[in-house]
Design a protein around this motif. Structure first.
Motif: not given
Length: 189
Positions: A31-34, A164-173, A177-186
């Motif tokens: 899952i990913c989103g832009h 579920s498998a989730f890829r960040s639109s910032v890092t493509n990684d 970890a939950a901490a990565d969620v907010s950091r990537n959103l910012v």
């Protein structure tokens, strides 16, 4: 132009679509989103509840409307990112590459004056472009003032590690970890 109502509507529409597709037994491999789409994607990945997604959406809208956020526009072009970067350098306009969506679609954001100047340059080069109906120059340095208030607001929302498998639109990684969620959103802002 109303960031809160637009993004809340998008979130709820995506949540409804996710429920409909899930009810048919469809399960994604990843899952990913832009841009704002990362919120409903994180909901679908189990990293946030609907209440957390709504609270995060409110925080994002409030940050976007913070004093100090520069007014601006976005423009979609049919040129490749490298060509757009060269044209930005030539233009001298306050315009930034915002999204490299495809080999023939690059989006820029900038001040209203910068976008007008850049559009004139694109027109003179025969490059098609279209203004986007958005209220701010998202994913550009002009949005820097949003990051700190957004980060502070997100600190109050307890995100979960995606189930579920989730890829960040910032890092493509993969977000593990939950901490990565907010950091990537910012960072995405």
């Amino acid at each position: 132009t109303d960031v809160w109502l637009t993004q809340l509507s998008m979130l709820l529409a995506d949540v409804i679509m996710h429920a409909a597709v899930s009810s048919l037994g469809v399960r994604p491999d990843v899952i990913c989103g832009h841009s704002f789409g990362e919120f409903p994607a994180l909901y679908a990945a189990g990293a946030m509840t609907l209440e957390q997604a709504i609270a995060g959406t409110r925080a994002r809208a409030d940050a976007i409307n913070t004093d100090g956020v520069r007014a601006g526009k976005m423009l979609s072009t049919t040129a490749a990112a490298a060509d757009v970067a060269n044209l930005i350098a030539q233009s001298g306009a306050e315009v930034y590459l915002a999204n490299d969506n495809a080999p023939d679609q690059t989006v820029v954001g900038g001040t209203p004056e910068g976008i007008a100047t850049f559009k004139t340059l694109l027109d003179s080069q025969g490059v098609k472009s279209q203004l986007l109906a958005v209220p701010r120059p998202f994913h550009t340095p002009l949005m820097a003032a949003t990051q700190e208030p957004f980060r502070l607001a997100l600190n109050a929302i307890p995100f979960q590690t995606p189930s579920s498998a989730f890829r960040s639109s910032v890092t493509n990684d993969k977000v593990a970890a939950a901490a990565d969620v907010s950091r990537n959103l910012v960072d995405q802002m």
